[in-house]
Design a protein around this motif. Structure first.
Motif, PDB file in Angstrom:
ATOM      1  N   ARG A 105      41.965  25.688-105.622  1.00  0.00           N
ATOM      2  CA  ARG A 105      40.772  26.082-106.369  1.00  0.00           C
ATOM      3  C   ARG A 105      39.903  26.901-105.432  1.00  0.00           C
ATOM      4  O   ARG A 105      40.115  26.859-104.224  1.00  0.00           O
ATOM      5  CB  ARG A 105      40.040  24.859-106.894  1.00  0.00           C
ATOM      6  N   ARG A 147      40.396  27.742-117.657  1.00  0.00           N
ATOM      7  CA  ARG A 147      39.044  27.304-118.023  1.00  0.00           C
ATOM      8  C   ARG A 147      38.291  26.704-116.846  1.00  0.00           C
ATOM      9  O   ARG A 147      37.108  26.946-116.657  1.00  0.00           O
ATOM     10  CB  ARG A 147      39.124  26.292-119.163  1.00  0.00           C
ATOM     11  N   TYR A 148      38.975  25.879-116.051  1.00  0.00           N
ATOM     12  CA  TYR A 148      38.306  25.188-114.948  1.00  0.00           C
ATOM     13  C   TYR A 148      38.677  25.743-113.575  1.00  0.00           C
ATOM     14  O   TYR A 148      38.299  25.169-112.549  1.00  0.00           O
ATOM     15  CB  TYR A 148      38.583  23.680-115.022  1.00  0.00           C
ATOM     16  N   HIS A 149      39.422  26.837-113.547  1.00  0.00           N
ATOM     17  CA  HIS A 149      39.686  27.592-112.315  1.00  0.00           C
ATOM     18  C   HIS A 149      40.398  26.782-111.234  1.00  0.00           C
ATOM     19  O   HIS A 149      39.946  26.728-110.088  1.00  0.00           O
ATOM     20  CB  HIS A 149      38.388  28.181-111.758  1.00  0.00           C
ATOM     21  N   TYR A 150      41.515  26.155-111.598  1.00  0.00           N
ATOM     22  CA  TYR A 150      42.326  25.502-110.585  1.00  0.00           C
ATOM     23  C   TYR A 150      43.803  25.621-110.943  1.00  0.00           C
ATOM     24  O   TYR A 150      44.163  25.870-112.090  1.00  0.00           O
ATOM     25  CB  TYR A 150      41.937  24.035-110.378  1.00  0.00           C
ATOM     26  N   ARG A 157      35.738  19.158-114.183  1.00  0.00           N
ATOM     27  CA  ARG A 157      34.996  20.303-114.710  1.00  0.00           C
ATOM     28  C   ARG A 157      33.664  20.473-113.986  1.00  0.00           C
ATOM     29  O   ARG A 157      33.093  19.513-113.490  1.00  0.00           O
ATOM     30  CB  ARG A 157      34.772  20.126-116.192  1.00  0.00           C
ATOM     31  N   CYS A 215      40.478  18.987-110.250  1.00  0.00           N
ATOM     32  CA  CYS A 215      40.822  18.803-111.659  1.00  0.00           C
ATOM     33  C   CYS A 215      39.621  18.457-112.520  1.00  0.00           C
ATOM     34  O   CYS A 215      39.773  18.143-113.684  1.00  0.00           O
ATOM     35  CB  CYS A 215      41.861  17.691-111.799  1.00  0.00           C
ATOM     36  N   ASP A 240      40.751  12.877-117.102  1.00  0.00           N
ATOM     37  CA  ASP A 240      41.160  14.258-116.841  1.00  0.00           C
ATOM     38  C   ASP A 240      42.550  14.307-116.204  1.00  0.00           C
ATOM     39  O   ASP A 240      43.359  15.184-116.511  1.00  0.00           O
ATOM     40  CB  ASP A 240      40.144  14.960-115.929  1.00  0.00           C
ATOM     41  N   ASN A 278      44.994  26.205-114.777  1.00  0.00           N
ATOM     42  CA  ASN A 278      43.912  25.940-115.711  1.00  0.00           C
ATOM     43  C   ASN A 278      42.882  27.065-115.585  1.00  0.00           C
ATOM     44  O   ASN A 278      42.120  27.119-114.616  1.00  0.00           O
ATOM     45  CB  ASN A 278      43.280  24.576-115.448  1.00  0.00           C
ATOM     46  N   ARG A 327      36.251  18.820-121.793  1.00  0.00           N
ATOM     47  CA  ARG A 327      37.710  18.792-121.763  1.00  0.00           C
ATOM     48  C   ARG A 327      38.233  18.509-123.165  1.00  0.00           C
ATOM     49  O   ARG A 327      37.514  18.062-124.047  1.00  0.00           O
ATOM     50  CB  ARG A 327      38.212  17.705-120.801  1.00  0.00           C
ATOM     51  N   ALA A 341      30.472  23.527-117.519  1.00  0.00           N
ATOM     52  CA  ALA A 341      31.699  23.952-118.194  1.00  0.00           C
ATOM     53  C   ALA A 341      31.847  23.211-119.524  1.00  0.00           C
ATOM     54  O   ALA A 341      31.300  22.133-119.708  1.00  0.00           O
ATOM     55  CB  ALA A 341      32.907  23.675-117.306  1.00  0.00           C
TER      56      ALA A 341
END
Length: 187
Positions: A58, A175-178, A27, A25, A113, A173, A34, A31
């Motif tokens: 992820r 944006r953060y690939h998870y 970044r 979770c 986060d 997510n 948040r 990146a």
């Protein structure tokens, strides 16, 4: 079965916890920042107390964590357990976010986060929309919620039913690939 000395077993548990769910979770260093969402606990509109099993997928792995979540009009409290040992706790009163973390948990694992993902998933879209900065928007379409920034999809959340904190919710997510899957225990 050979038993490890307490110092070695604690270090091994902490190392394993470091690779757990919450690491998914966070970044990457390069990146974008948040969102920084911090809604008042009362904005949820109800009090809840629920046990959940979280799974983060992820690139490079999948990890699990059990949590106990309590929300009332005055605070949000969460305790995360890995292998029966507390690895993270947070308490948020609408102004101040306090966290406790296992000493070996990576610095990149941030309670802020975790709180943001929790609020994006559970709080009403209208409450989230009021707190979003310019260029951000959130839309609910049935059992799907989409968060966008300047038209770009940042995250998609799908629900197995209502209310959102019962059953299954999946936050993808982009944006953060998870992918965070939340399975709430039956009442």
């Amino acid at each position: 079965m050979k038993r490890l000395p307490p110092s070695e077993s604690g270090a091994r548990l902490a190392a394993l916890a470091a690779a757990l769910l919450l690491a998914g979770c966070v970044r990457a260093p390069d990146a974008p920042a948040r969102l920084g969402l911090r809604l008042p606990p009362a904005a949820l509109g109800t009090a809840i107390s629920v046990q959940q099993h979280l799974t983060v997928e992820r690139p490079g792995g999948t990890n699990d964590l059990d949590v106990a979540l309590e929300v009332d009009a005055a605070h949000v409290g969460l305790v995360g357990l890995a292998f029966g040992q507390r690895v993270l706790s947070l308490d948020y009163d609408g102004r101040v976010l306090n966290e406790w973390r296992h000493p070996m948990l990576p610095a990149q694992v941030r309670a802020a986060d975790v709180l943001e993902d929790l609020q994006l998933t559970l709080w009403p879209a209208a409450a989230i929309a009021q707190a979003l900065p310019a260029g951000w928007q959130i839309d609910d379409q049935g059992l799907t919620r989409v968060l966008r920034r300047d038209g770009e999809v940042i995250a998609t959340i799908t629900y197995g039913g209502m209310p959102r904190w019962q059953g299954r919710a999946v936050l993808d997510n982009v944006r953060y690939h998870y992918r965070l899957t939340i399975e709430s225990a039956s009442e």
